[in-house]
Design an enzyme around this catalytic site. Structure first.
Site, PDB file in Angstrom:
ATOM      1  N   ASP A  62       0.825  -1.201   0.000  1.00 30.12           N
ATOM      2  CA  ASP A  62       0.000   0.000   0.000  1.00 30.12           C
ATOM      3  C   ASP A  62       0.865   1.259   0.000  1.00 30.12           C
ATOM      4  O   ASP A  62       1.896   1.327   0.686  1.00 30.12           O
ATOM      5  CB  ASP A  62      -0.893  -0.039   1.249  1.00 30.12           C
ATOM      6  CG  ASP A  62      -1.929   1.063   1.285  1.00 30.12           C
ATOM      7  OD1 ASP A  62      -2.744   1.129   0.348  1.00 30.12           O
ATOM      8  OD2 ASP A  62      -1.924   1.842   2.257  1.00 30.12           O
ATOM      9  N   GLU A  81       1.759  -0.067  -4.839  1.00 31.78           N
ATOM     10  CA  GLU A  81       0.729   0.908  -5.203  1.00 31.78           C
ATOM     11  C   GLU A  81       1.391   2.269  -5.364  1.00 31.78           C
ATOM     12  O   GLU A  81       1.984   2.804  -4.418  1.00 31.78           O
ATOM     13  CB  GLU A  81      -0.356   1.001  -4.123  1.00 31.78           C
ATOM     14  CG  GLU A  81      -1.474   1.955  -4.534  1.00 31.78           C
ATOM     15  CD  GLU A  81      -2.341   2.421  -3.378  1.00 31.78           C
ATOM     16  OE1 GLU A  81      -3.470   2.827  -3.638  1.00 31.78           O
ATOM     17  OE2 GLU A  81      -1.873   2.389  -2.224  1.00 31.78           O
TER      18      GLU A  81
END
Length: 525
Positions: free
Chosen positions: A201, A264
């Protein structure tokens, strides 16, 4: 094909566990639900399952606020449930990718409790603490991605802590070697249980400017836009030191056979490709979201694909994404008819594609009234919520959609109008199209790992070739609603698949006719 790893040949399927399948009637999906629906993924033809966060969490941001990196939240089940799931995933020839959230933890994590207990705490430096500015306010002008300042004041210690997202999500200090070692152990915990990789993330946030300088004003900011866009994130993200951190993560993953590290990253193409790292020491796949962000325009997309291909470092493997849990669904953005064309684009470009759950049946955003919003971003900044793209999967036409016997955590829409069971019986459904595309992709190396070459086209037509050796295919996509033509010399083409699922066989030489909203996959004879 044997020269390429599974994550280069394969297709990734993102599951948002809260919304996939509930098995205990609480209205929230769980790991046992994912396990029971694995046959759907096998029949679809994907290769890997990516699970959004399943770790223990107060759920302030639905699992992206982690309170324990080495366990499963009881909402989703237990470690034993996870072990059963991964065993069944592997028994079906699939891979399992976990979402890893290293930029920030929950404020309920024991690490943060110890960090904020006193300034002398041995974990104080595991998080980012700063003295107030001379006026007593936040240390700098950094803004939270969810609205308001990215700093919260701690009365007990007289300092601010940094949080790029919610105040319940304090950012971890990746300049601290002890924190880095603890995170490496967390990765190993899951790798030892058989996980095949991680999607990391907001990986471009991990290192911040050492001097904590103010971000410059954004000259393009307009009222009504999210607070985060008031300033360019020149010093709060995408810092040079991040590549050393990612290289350390990569070394941990590379200690295990054929594991994948995905990052990401919402950055322009020229910055995105930097995350392959020096000498490809970075993430294997820096997520490429530009199909989501770019205008749905044939000429713009052609330029994007060419620019991305040209920017890739030697040996860097491309990837493409059309939807995820943070963005409006593709069928909502461009309409159901063009969503079929987009599916053909995603699954025939060079590189690893990622499918978002429900897109294979053409799910659209489900409206969620502001007063019913679950997403903290919507509550903080109305109009920017992500709930509509996270609603439960409709498996059948019953009131609960086959998702739950209870009250779903988000509205399920109208499952009688669109669901997996009906789509599976319809030979021209969006699901049928996805299955056909994935079958061809798996059987045809040129479509998964072959070379890419753009084909000159005009107007609303986007076209390209995929080739391995003497085997060559042409993909022709009409991104408009009106009929169009692709001039293609004297080559003899055979249609293998139309997005309308009604066209196969030899095509006339010289000029290819495309109906409105039609994509064609053709073989050169």
């Amino acid at each position: 094909m044997t020269e390429h790893l599974w994550w280069q040949r394969g297709v990734v399927y993102q599951v948002y566990p809260r919304s996939f399948q509930d098995t205990d009637g609480d209205g929230i999906g769980d790991l046992e639900g994912v396990r029971r629906r694995l046959d759907h993924l096998v029949e679809l033809g994907v290769d890997a399952v990516w699970l959004s966060p399943i770790f223990p969490s107060p759920m302030a941001d639905f699992g992206y606020d982690v309170a324990d990196y080495c366990d499963v939240d009881p909402i989703f089940g237990s470690l034993e449930d996870f072990d059963r799931l991964i065993a069944d995933v592997h028994a079906r020839g699939l891979k399992l990718i976990l979402d890893f959230v290293p930029n920030h933890s929950s404020d309920a994590h024991p690490w943060f409790a110890e960090s904020r207990s006193r300034r002398e705490s041995r974990k104080r430096d595991w998080y980012i603490w700063r003295d107030p500015a001379p006026d007593g306010g936040p240390p700098n002008n950094w803004m939270s991605n969810f609205g308001g300042p990215a700093w919260s004041f701690d009365e007990a210690s007289g300092q601010y802590y940094h949080h790029a997202f919610l105040k319940q999500q304090p950012d971890l200090n990746w300049r601290n070697p002890e924190l880095r070692a603890a995170m490496a152990e967390a990765l190993r915990f899951w790798l030892d249980r058989g996980v095949d990789g991680f999607r990391v993330d907001v990986i471009w946030h991990l290192i911040k400017d050492e001097g904590f300088r103010d971000n410059p004003p954004n000259p393009d900011y307009a009222e009504g836009q999210p607070d985060i866009t008031r300033f360019t994130q020149a010093f709060s993200a995408d810092q040079a030191g991040v590549f050393e951190i990612i290289a350390e993560m990569r070394k941990v993953v590379d200690d295990y056979d054929e594991r994948v590290l995905i990052g990401e990253i919402y950055l322009p193409v020229e910055r995105l490709v930097a995350y392959y790292g020096p000498d490809l020491s970075g993430v294997h796949l820096p997520f490429n979201f530009h199909l989501i962000l770019a205008p749905w325009n044939a000429r713009r997309l052609a330029e994007l694909i060419e620019a991305y291909e040209a920017a890739l470092p030697i040996g860097g493997w491309p990837n493409w994404v059309l939807g995820n849990h943070d963005q409006r669904r593709v069928a909502t953005r461009i309409g159901p008819a063009q969503a079929r064309v987009a599916a053909m684009l995603l699954l025939t470009l060079r590189g690893t594609p990622t499918l978002y759950y429900g897109d294979e049946i053409g799910m659209m955003d489900v409206p969620v009234a502001h007063e019913l919003a679950q997403d903290p971003w919507e509550r903080n900044e109305p109009g920017h919520g992500r709930d509509p793209a996270r609603t439960p999967m409709p498996w059948d036409g019953t009131p609960g959609g086959g998702f739950t016997t209870g009250a779903p955590w988000l509205p399920i829409g109208d499952p009688a109008a669109l669901n997996v069971a009906d789509a599976a019986r319809d030979p021209r459904s969006m699901l049928a199209l996805h299955r056909a595309l994935l079958t061809l992709r798996r059987a045809t190396p040129a479509l998964s790992v072959g070379a890419y070459e753009g084909v000159p086209a005009e107007g609303d037509v986007l076209a390209y070739r995929r080739r391995i050796g003497e085997t060559e295919f042409v993909v022709a996509l009409n991104l408009g609603h009106k009929p169009a033509r692709l001039e293609f010399g004297e080559s003899r083409l055979e249609a293998l698949l139309s997005t309308h699922l009604d066209r196969m066989g030899p095509e006339p030489a010289g000029s290819l006719a495309l109906r409105g909203d039609e994509g064609l996959l053709l073989r050169l004879r």
